[in-house]
Scaffold this active site. Structure first.
Site, PDB file in Angstrom:
ATOM      1  N   ILE A 191       0.335 -10.264  -4.348  1.00  7.50           N
ATOM      2  CA  ILE A 191       0.313  -8.846  -3.968  1.00  7.50           C
ATOM      3  C   ILE A 191      -1.143  -8.386  -3.884  1.00  7.50           C
ATOM      4  O   ILE A 191      -1.951  -8.686  -4.763  1.00  7.50           O
ATOM      5  CB  ILE A 191       1.063  -7.997  -5.025  1.00  7.50           C
ATOM      6  CG1 ILE A 191       2.555  -8.384  -5.062  1.00  7.50           C
ATOM      7  CG2 ILE A 191       0.917  -6.496  -4.747  1.00  7.50           C
ATOM      8  CD1 ILE A 191       3.310  -7.855  -6.277  1.00  7.50           C
ATOM      9  N   LYS A 192      -1.425  -7.644  -2.819  1.00  9.05           N
ATOM     10  CA  LYS A 192      -2.776  -7.075  -2.660  1.00  9.05           C
ATOM     11  C   LYS A 192      -2.610  -5.569  -2.652  1.00  9.05           C
ATOM     12  O   LYS A 192      -1.788  -5.042  -1.887  1.00  9.05           O
ATOM     13  CB  LYS A 192      -3.343  -7.567  -1.327  1.00  9.05           C
ATOM     14  CG  LYS A 192      -4.628  -6.931  -0.846  1.00  9.05           C
ATOM     15  CD  LYS A 192      -5.052  -7.643   0.449  1.00  9.05           C
ATOM     16  CE  LYS A 192      -6.336  -7.122   1.029  1.00  9.05           C
ATOM     17  NZ  LYS A 192      -6.130  -6.040   1.996  1.00  9.05           N
ATOM     18  N   THR A 193      -3.371  -4.899  -3.523  1.00  6.57           N
ATOM     19  CA  THR A 193      -3.186  -3.451  -3.582  1.00  6.57           C
ATOM     20  C   THR A 193      -4.446  -2.722  -4.019  1.00  6.57           C
ATOM     21  O   THR A 193      -5.489  -3.337  -4.217  1.00  6.57           O
ATOM     22  CB  THR A 193      -1.974  -3.085  -4.475  1.00  6.57           C
ATOM     23  OG1 THR A 193      -1.629  -1.725  -4.217  1.00  6.57           O
ATOM     24  CG2 THR A 193      -2.268  -3.274  -5.959  1.00  6.57           C
ATOM     25  N   TYR A 223       0.840  -1.199   0.000  1.00  5.04           N
ATOM     26  CA  TYR A 223       0.000   0.000   0.000  1.00  5.04           C
ATOM     27  C   TYR A 223       0.873   1.247   0.000  1.00  5.04           C
ATOM     28  O   TYR A 223       1.573   1.503   0.977  1.00  5.04           O
ATOM     29  CB  TYR A 223      -0.868   0.037   1.266  1.00  5.04           C
ATOM     30  CG  TYR A 223      -1.929  -1.026   1.380  1.00  5.04           C
ATOM     31  CD1 TYR A 223      -2.275  -1.834   0.304  1.00  5.04           C
ATOM     32  CD2 TYR A 223      -2.606  -1.200   2.581  1.00  5.04           C
ATOM     33  CE1 TYR A 223      -3.267  -2.790   0.430  1.00  5.04           C
ATOM     34  CE2 TYR A 223      -3.598  -2.153   2.716  1.00  5.04           C
ATOM     35  CZ  TYR A 223      -3.924  -2.943   1.637  1.00  5.04           C
ATOM     36  OH  TYR A 223      -4.903  -3.892   1.761  1.00  5.04           O
TER      37      TYR A 223
END
Ligand SMILES: O=C(COP(=O)(O)O)[C@@H](O)[C@H](O)[C@H](O)COP(=O)(O)O
Length: 282
Positions: free
Chosen positions: A191-193, A157
């Site tokens: 990946i989390k975004t 983030y």
């Protein structure tokens, strides 16, 4: 040894991406990270066992939670075909505002493994004054988990004063892309975004991640369910690998139709309106 470990990482990642390389993961770290008031729209879901049972029954590919919730609701996952991601860093909204740009470690890889985790996760706020501390934290978690054959997910983030000054907002695709790239370069397996506002820009984020799957971080509940389905559809069209969704699921009185519609969009590329109609959302 290395080859065995890599097989472990691949096998465990497949528990989330088992159908077609895409996943819908239910997020439930909000009681800690945002506070229990997030559950006030549907107070019954403050009880982890109740909401986890519902989302697993509806067919999510995975669930993401902090270690304590995994202890409380872990029974609901026994014998179920669903991946468990245990997040090992967080922060509360109660700490002084100057410290909001830092997440601290609250659990250990060994504990996540004892809870039956298939992956561990940690946040890095790229651009934060505490970026270095979170990088180190992520590196330590990743090094240890990878040694044992466990995948590591980075919540990448972008957040920090320079981002606001130079780009105006943290969702600017250039900074989201930068964070995703940094996560890939650190060795993240998933990946989390954030959403960047358009399919074209999100496709660049996916490119920058160079083959590491990129999933959308859900965001606040939309008034109209179709709006959220359309957003997830754009993510998939951009080459994204799915979504990690909390509020758009647990703040609904009946989460099941929303989950099923999301699964249609993510796994079958169904048109969002059609998916919503098929599940009785509109
Ligand atoms: O990353 C998180 C919080 O991000 P935030 O600080 O709210 O931008 C997690 O608490 C959530 O798991 C994540 O936001 C997904 O949940 P929803 O946003 O879909 O509720």
């Amino acid at each position: 040894m290395e080859a065995y470990n890599n097989i472990g990482i691949k096998r465990r990642l497949r528990r989330f991406f088992r159908r077609n390389g895409r996943a819908l993961i239910f997020a439930m770290d909000h009681g800690f990270e945002h506070g229990p008031t997030d559950f006030e729209e549907n107070w019954e879901h403050i009880k982890p066992g109740i909401i986890i049972r519902k989302v697993v029954r509806a067919g999510v590919d995975g669930v993401m939670m902090l270690p304590g919730i995994a202890r409380i609701a872990g029974e609901e996952l026994i014998g179920k075909d669903v991946g468990l991601m245990v997040k090992l860093t967080s922060k509360t909204g109660l700490r002084p505002k100057e410290e909001w740009l830092m997440q601290d470690q609250l659990g250990f890889v060994e504990d996540a493994i004892k809870l039956g985790a298939d992956a561990v996760a940690a946040t890095v706020y790229w651009g934060s004054p505490y970026e270095g501390a979170m990088m180190r934290q992520f590196a330590e978690i990743a090094s240890y988990a990878h040694d044992l054959g466990y995948p590591v997910v980075q919540f990448a983030y972008p957040r920090g004063p320079y981002i606001n000054e130079k780009y105006g907002k943290k969702e600017d695709y250039r900074v989201v892309m930068y964070g995703a790239r940094a996560a890939a370069e650190m060795g993240a397996d998933m990946i989390k975004t954030y959403w960047t506002g358009s399919r074209e820009t999100f496709a660049k984020v996916v490119d920058a991640a160079s083959g590491v799957p990129v999933l959308l971080s859900g965001g606040a509940k939309t008034d109209n369910p179709v709006d959220f389905l359309k957003l997830v559809w754009e993510v998939i069209e951009a080459g994204g690998s799915g979504a990690v969704v909390g509020r758009n699921i647990f703040q609904r009185e009946n989460p099941e139709p929303m989950i099923k519609a999301l699964l249609r969009v993510i796994h079958r590329n169904e048109d969002p309106e059609e998916a919503a109609k098929a599940e009785g959302l509109i």
